[in-house]
Design an enzyme around this catalytic site. Structure first.
Site, PDB file in Angstrom:
ATOM      1  CD  GLU A 182     -29.710  53.923  92.063  1.00  0.00           C
ATOM      2  OE1 GLU A 182     -29.953  55.119  91.815  1.00  0.00           O
ATOM      3  OE2 GLU A 182     -28.590  53.521  92.429  1.00  0.00           O
ATOM      4  CD  GLU A 258     -25.013  52.411  90.713  1.00  0.00           C
ATOM      5  OE1 GLU A 258     -25.778  52.050  89.792  1.00  0.00           O
ATOM      6  OE2 GLU A 258     -24.957  53.581  91.135  1.00  0.00           O
TER       7      GLU A 258
END
Length: 669
Positions: A182, A258
């Site tokens: 991320e 995710e």
């Protein structure tokens, strides 16, 4: 004519053959025109961070039972994929995970618990797919910058050593490797990593990028043919079941790498049931990986109970097999990576979705879900309103499936306790006289799996021990000569890394200690504190006495603390409040109401220096607190009104070496 009926409360769950004419949608399942995308599996994440921290401390047989519910084929969640954090020493949501290279010339492939977890997963399912992804990196990688791309070769080498170490020391083959969770990706780094992996004979290790949003990685791949070639999978996080045009144009595998991250109540289970189907129906994603694997961290840390199941009490052995385990089973027990989706998948007329998969050898698995909006909202992204209502759905099997004589039926109903069923096997459905057609009566918040496979089972063990709070009296002398794990039980590092340590030069009382081992701030993923800290105990503790022997290793500037009523952790650790009792190598002490040291209750001079052992005692009772050094009172009855409760903790003033021994806490709520 009812072909099978299981009970749901007082109502039947009917499966109707086509002989009964009912209004509703008709859905053809057919492979005559070829198949859809290859299915890559359902998995979960351990890490990002420290989400499995308390699992390792569980006594047997409970620890093995938990692992069976997660990984054992045809027993529980039966996961196809395990994704782990490549520990980088930084705070990565619920704690820090240690790096295999704290320092440039350091290598240790036995730190932490992800190696152990991967081996336990492989022990149960030799075919499980293993993935590694860094969240943070040790500070030396950045050469003074909070950035992993200063020296691309160095960072690629660091990741490569983790993959090689997994094989050399643990016989683990890593299948996929990620870039930086991320956070920004560097195109040249991805290319360097691929070249280095190939040079080391690791051609089989695939690269997934960028574990963030669909863009800009997808557009970058379309503009750079070499980048397009070296990335095997585009992995997006929390995509809301949708992809983007550029991602599809790459013709690469698309994964929700995710997802979930939702309280493991029935709403969380509904979230998972919806996205496991609709990530493919809406977004052509062929793998969905849930964060997190098991909620094995103190519940008051961020995202408490956002795991597929809950195992946060190693001191009692209590754990809970939550409903997401059984929602996962609807897909995982009746498919395998390498199966293919049919092209004929989609939405139901009155809400919900259906998918069908085949192994190409005659087997067929159909999964139907009717999750309502209120029962399936994930933690993110925002879920636009939709309606689901009672309906009849008729399925027609064509192509190679038209001769299937029988389907096994598994059923889940979420919501009201009186109507709730989890992964219940119903009577099988016979299709010999039905023209390969059957009709389901569907209510909202249901999941049906209909399959030719007979391998499914709802595994179970005797109930674990009942839930108990953390022991009110707890102590640890850290006297472990050859520890199996590098960290002491129940301590949850929130900044820094605390490891078992052997003082070769001290054959006496402090030969075995717990040591804070970072001397440099890591390349952070979250807002790590400027002090190191490890928490322990019961968040509800109010009145407590904390005692610990401490050893400052850094002259003049070094410092250590013990603390109580610590009220924050995880990504919020920098703003933690509590009562902190510090001593410093320059001969001073301080009492603060926060970890950062802004709220000062008391300060003064004490006879303290580096390289010497001291015993600190912190006593908190009601609105008053006192502190002792080597049994002598240093400060007494200082008013402390906030916070009212929290964990006990130990830590250091900065990223510095320091040791702790003979930890003891005695508490009341």
């Amino acid at each position: 004519m009812t072909a099978a009926a299981g009970s749901a409360g007082h109502a039947a769950v009917p499966l109707l053959l086509c002989a009964l004419l009912v209004p509703g949608g008709a859905y053809v399942l057919d492979d005559s025109d070829g198949l859809g995308r290859e299915f890559d599996g359902v998995g979960a994440v351990s890490g990002g961070g420290a989400t499995s921290r308390l699992l390792v401390n569980y006594p047997e047989p409970y620890r093995s039972q938990i692992l069976d519910y997660l990984f054992k084929p045809n027993f529980g969640a039966s996961l196809h994929i395990l994704k782990v954090e490549i520990g980088g020493d930084g705070q990565t949501t619920d704690g820090t995970e240690p790096s295999h290279m704290h320092y440039a010339l350091d290598e240790n492939f036995f730190r932490g618990y992800e190696w152990w977890l991967m081996k336990e997963a492989k022990k149960r399912n030799p075919n499980i797919i293993l993935m590694g992804l860094p969240w943070s990196f040790p500070g030396w990688i950045g050469k003074g910058f909070n950035w992993p791309y200063v020296n691309l070769q160095l960072t690629a080498y660091y990741i490569m050593t983790w993959i090689v170490g997994a094989k050399h020391y643990h016989d683990l083959d890593i299948d996929y490797i990620g870039i930086w969770n991320e956070r920004s990706f560097d195109i040249n780094y991805i290319k360097v990593l691929r070249r280095m992996l190939n040079y080391q004979g690791l051609d089989r290790v695939k690269i997934i990028a960028s574990d963030n949003l669909w863009e800009p990685i997808s557009a970058s791949m379309l503009l750079d043919s070499e980048l397009l070639k070296v990335i095997d999978v585009i992995g997006a996080h929390y995509p809301g079941t949708h992809t983007v045009k550029d991602a599809k144009l790459t013709k690469k595998k698309l994964w929700s790498s995710e997802d979930f991250s939702t309280l493991n109540s029935d709403v969380g289970a509904g979230c998972l049931g919806r996205i496991l189907n609709q990530n493919y129906v809406n977004g052509y994603m062929t793998a969905t990986i849930a964060w997190n694997l098991v909620a094995s961290y103190y519940e008051q840390l961020p995202y408490g109970r956002c795991g597929l199941m809950t195992a946060q009490e190693p001191w009692s052995g209590h754990y809970v097999v939550e409903s997401p385990i059984w929602v996962s089973a609807h897909t995982t027990q009746f498919t395998q990576p390498g199966w293919y989706y049919l092209k004929t998948v989609g939405h139901l007329e009155k809400g919900g979705s259906y998918v069908a998969l085949t192994d190409g050898l005659g087997n067929l698995t159909i999964i139907v879900e009717t999750m309502s909006h209120k029962q399936s909202a994930c933690i993110r992204p925002f879920l636009p309103y939709f309606n689901v209502s009672r309906q009849f759905a008729t399925f027609v099997l064509k192509g190679s499936f038209s001769e299937i004589p029988e389907l096994q039926v598994w059923y889940t109903k979420l919501g009201k306790p009186s109507e709730r069923y989890l992964f219940k096997q119903l009577d099988s459905l016979w299709l010999l006289d039905s023209s390969s057609t059957f009709t389901l009566e569907l209510q909202e918040d249901e999941i049906f799996t209909l399959t030719t496979l007979t391998v499914g089972s709802k595994g179970s063990y005797p109930l674990p021990p009942k839930s108990e709070p953390f022991p009110q009296i707890y102590e640890d002398d850290f006297d472990v000569d050859y520890p199996f794990f590098s960290e002491a039980p129940n301590f949850a590092d929130q900044t820094g890394v605390f490891e078992y340590f052997t003082n070769i030069e001290d054959p006496g009382e402090h030969r075995f200690t717990l040591r804070q081992v970072l001397n440099q701030r890591p390349i952070t993923w979250a807002a790590d504190a400027y002090n190191t800290i490890s928490i322990i105990g019961d968040y509800k503790w109010s009145n407590l006495t904390v005692r610990c022997d401490v050893y400052i290793e850094t002259p003049e500037k070094g410092g250590v603390f013990i603390a109580g009523r610590v009220n924050k952790g995880g990504i919020l650790i920098r703003s933690a409040r509590g009562i902190f009792f510090w001593i410093f190598a320059n001969g001073t002490y301080r009492v603060t109401g926060d970890l950062a040291g802004w709220v000062i209750y008391a300060l003064g001079r004490v006879d303290v220096t580096a390289k010497k052992w001291y015993t600190l005692t912190l006593i908190i009772k009601g609105r008053l607190s006192s502190g002792m050094l080597n049994g002598k009172t240093v400060w007494k009855n200082i008013p402390v009104s906030f916070p009212k409760n929290g964990w006990a903790a130990i830590g250091t003033h900065s990223f510095e070496f320091a040791q702790f021994d003979n930890f003891h806490v005695e508490a009341t709520r």
